[in-house]
Scaffold this motif. Structure first.
Motif, PDB file in Angstrom:
ATOM      1  N   SER A 270      44.531 -56.207  -5.380  1.00 38.37           N
ATOM      2  CA  SER A 270      43.301 -55.500  -5.707  1.00 38.37           C
ATOM      3  C   SER A 270      42.802 -55.913  -7.419  1.00 38.37           C
ATOM      4  O   SER A 270      43.838 -56.014  -8.216  1.00 38.37           O
ATOM      5  N   VAL A 271      41.533 -55.650  -7.622  1.00 39.38           N
ATOM      6  CA  VAL A 271      40.692 -56.001  -8.773  1.00 39.38           C
ATOM      7  C   VAL A 271      40.187 -54.703  -9.139  1.00 39.38           C
ATOM      8  O   VAL A 271      39.383 -54.287  -8.298  1.00 39.38           O
ATOM      9  N   ALA A 272      40.505 -53.938 -10.067  1.00 40.67           N
ATOM     10  CA  ALA A 272      40.052 -52.677 -10.599  1.00 40.67           C
ATOM     11  C   ALA A 272      39.196 -52.897 -11.609  1.00 40.67           C
ATOM     12  O   ALA A 272      39.107 -52.560 -12.774  1.00 40.67           O
ATOM     13  N   PRO A 273      37.751 -52.912 -11.436  1.00 37.50           N
ATOM     14  CA  PRO A 273      36.683 -53.076 -12.826  1.00 37.50           C
ATOM     15  C   PRO A 273      36.454 -51.704 -13.266  1.00 37.50           C
ATOM     16  O   PRO A 273      36.678 -50.565 -12.490  1.00 37.50           O
ATOM     17  N   GLY A 274      36.295 -51.724 -14.680  1.00 40.49           N
ATOM     18  CA  GLY A 274      35.827 -50.624 -15.194  1.00 40.49           C
ATOM     19  C   GLY A 274      34.256 -50.659 -15.293  1.00 40.49           C
ATOM     20  O   GLY A 274      33.720 -51.016 -14.159  1.00 40.49           O
ATOM     21  N   GLU A 275      33.542 -50.354 -16.296  1.00 40.33           N
ATOM     22  CA  GLU A 275      32.144 -50.167 -16.199  1.00 40.33           C
ATOM     23  C   GLU A 275      31.495 -51.702 -16.355  1.00 40.33           C
ATOM     24  O   GLU A 275      32.194 -52.359 -17.161  1.00 40.33           O
TER      25      GLU A 275
ATOM     26  N   ARG B  56      44.704 -65.017   1.451  1.00 36.12           N
ATOM     27  CA  ARG B  56      44.725 -64.049   0.347  1.00 36.12           C
ATOM     28  C   ARG B  56      43.826 -63.205   0.663  1.00 36.12           C
ATOM     29  O   ARG B  56      42.597 -63.255   1.204  1.00 36.12           O
ATOM     30  N   LEU B  57      44.099 -61.950   0.669  1.00 36.32           N
ATOM     31  CA  LEU B  57      43.125 -60.685   0.799  1.00 36.32           C
ATOM     32  C   LEU B  57      43.003 -59.955  -0.476  1.00 36.32           C
ATOM     33  O   LEU B  57      43.927 -59.536  -1.381  1.00 36.32           O
ATOM     34  N   ILE B  58      41.894 -59.846  -0.914  1.00 36.39           N
ATOM     35  CA  ILE B  58      41.633 -59.106  -2.320  1.00 36.39           C
ATOM     36  C   ILE B  58      40.687 -58.111  -2.243  1.00 36.39           C
ATOM     37  O   ILE B  58      39.597 -58.310  -1.512  1.00 36.39           O
ATOM     38  N   ALA B  59      41.023 -56.821  -2.625  1.00 35.24           N
ATOM     39  CA  ALA B  59      39.830 -55.661  -2.640  1.00 35.24           C
ATOM     40  C   ALA B  59      39.356 -55.448  -4.014  1.00 35.24           C
ATOM     41  O   ALA B  59      40.184 -55.529  -4.980  1.00 35.24           O
ATOM     42  N   VAL B  60      37.998 -55.425  -4.287  1.00 33.30           N
ATOM     43  CA  VAL B  60      37.678 -55.141  -5.442  1.00 33.30           C
ATOM     44  C   VAL B  60      37.684 -53.289  -5.394  1.00 33.30           C
ATOM     45  O   VAL B  60      36.720 -52.704  -4.586  1.00 33.30           O
ATOM     46  N   THR B  61      38.339 -52.824  -6.192  1.00 32.70           N
ATOM     47  CA  THR B  61      38.597 -51.458  -6.330  1.00 32.70           C
ATOM     48  C   THR B  61      37.792 -50.599  -7.243  1.00 32.70           C
ATOM     49  O   THR B  61      36.554 -50.601  -7.432  1.00 32.70           O
ATOM     50  N   SER B  62      38.349 -50.014  -8.175  1.00 35.13           N
ATOM     51  CA  SER B  62      37.789 -49.568  -9.349  1.00 35.13           C
ATOM     52  C   SER B  62      38.831 -48.911 -10.208  1.00 35.13           C
ATOM     53  O   SER B  62      40.151 -48.834  -9.884  1.00 35.13           O
ATOM     54  N   VAL B  63      38.862 -48.788 -11.603  1.00 33.72           N
ATOM     55  CA  VAL B  63      39.609 -47.965 -12.343  1.00 33.72           C
ATOM     56  C   VAL B  63      39.960 -46.393 -11.614  1.00 33.72           C
ATOM     57  O   VAL B  63      41.122 -46.052 -11.909  1.00 33.72           O
TER      58      VAL B  63
ATOM     59  N   ALA C 291      49.734 -55.866  -6.038  1.00 37.41           N
ATOM     60  CA  ALA C 291      49.277 -55.584  -7.530  1.00 37.41           C
ATOM     61  C   ALA C 291      47.914 -55.253  -7.665  1.00 37.41           C
ATOM     62  O   ALA C 291      46.936 -55.466  -6.671  1.00 37.41           O
ATOM     63  N   SER C 292      47.274 -54.158  -8.626  1.00 40.74           N
ATOM     64  CA  SER C 292      46.167 -53.996  -9.065  1.00 40.74           C
ATOM     65  C   SER C 292      45.840 -54.394 -10.346  1.00 40.74           C
ATOM     66  O   SER C 292      46.411 -54.034 -11.132  1.00 40.74           O
ATOM     67  N   TRP C 293      44.985 -55.167 -10.472  1.00 38.29           N
ATOM     68  CA  TRP C 293      44.518 -55.729 -11.909  1.00 38.29           C
ATOM     69  C   TRP C 293      43.570 -54.982 -12.574  1.00 38.29           C
ATOM     70  O   TRP C 293      42.314 -55.275 -11.985  1.00 38.29           O
ATOM     71  N   PRO C 294      43.575 -54.114 -13.447  1.00 35.12           N
ATOM     72  CA  PRO C 294      42.423 -53.348 -14.043  1.00 35.12           C
ATOM     73  C   PRO C 294      41.658 -54.526 -14.865  1.00 35.12           C
ATOM     74  O   PRO C 294      42.492 -55.390 -15.703  1.00 35.12           O
TER      75      PRO C 294
END
Length: 265
Positions: free
Chosen positions: A183-188, A137-144, A238-241
């Protein structure tokens, strides 16, 4: 056989989202490699929390602007862990400089930290997984801001757009090896990066976010842990907001909005 991850590395796990993710993966049964850039004490605290879950933990200093040498830290931790099933690229920075005020040195540091260093570390992790001949599993914390721009964040937005695109190409190319890439795309999120180290996000008001508050680092970690789990075996590219609905407000939504007038029909 069902893929059951036992080892993980989380970069930038001395605080914030990275720390919460390392602890969540430990709770899911993984030994965890932890990296830090300037906060060694924070990394040691994270390691203790991992060990409190009954798992092994190792730490290493990682400077993602040390190119291409930063990949050596990933190799070192994987060797100490005895393998690598899950790699979470969480290290990142922001600069907040408008385009016309953005000097090249700042542009380069942000791109090196968020994108070029991420490429090196992800590639090292992927090669370890491919050489082992088993799933990963490769996962990146990106951003909105992987998908939406924001005024005053030219370098940050460019780096997160780039990282999101990189992850999608990796998903196409690495699926043949049983490696999922998401990817996981956090907000604030209330973390040191947003100057909210000790803030309870549930008590903070954010009129420009549909859920009305910032997020908690553990809410990001929970989604990362799902993507790292056997339950996410058919999720890739996929990118998960995880943003409290911020992306539904458009690119300038979120913390810039100071009233709920937008709710009125």
């Amino acid at each position: 056989m069902v893929f059951t991850p036992r080892t993980a590395i989380v970069t930038g796990s001395d605080s914030g989202i990275g720390k919460a993710t390392a602890v969540a993966l430990a709770a899911a049964g993984m030994d965890v490699g932890i990296t830090w850039h300037t906060d060694e004490a924070g990394a040691k605290d994270t390691a203790e929390e991992v060990r409190a879950q009954g798992r092994k933990s190792f730490t290493a200093r990682l400077d993602t602007t040390d190119l291409p040498g930063c990949g050596e830290a990933i190799d070192q931790l994987a060797a100490e862990l005895g393998g690598l099933d899950v790699f979470v690229n969480n290290s990142g920075t922001g600069d907040g400089k408008p385009f016309l005020d953005l000097d090249f040195a700042t542009w380069k540091q942000t791109l090196d930290t968020n994108l070029n260093g991420a490429f090196v570390c992800l590639q090292h992790a992927a090669k370890i997984m491919v050489d082992a001949g088993r799933e990963g599993r490769l996962i990146a914390v990106t951003s909105v801001h992987e998908t939406q721009p924001r005024v005053g964040s030219a370098a940050y937005t460019a780096s997160k757009h780039g990282l999101g695109g990189l992850m999608k190409v990796m998903a196409l190319e690495l699926g043949q090896y049983g490696i999922t890439v998401n990817s996981v795309a956090p907000g604030e999120i209330a973390t040191p990066m947003t100057d909210q180290t000790d803030e309870d996000p549930h008590q903070a008001s954010r009129p420009g976010i549909p859920l009305g508050r910032p997020g908690d680092a553990r809410e990001i970690a929970a989604v990362v842990a799902f993507l790292a789990s056997p339950a996410a075996s058919y999720v890739t590219g996929a990118s998960w907001p995880v943003d409290g609905g911020m992306l539904q407000m458009g690119p300038q939504g979120g913390s810039h909005i100071v009233s709920t007038d937008w709710l009125e029909a």
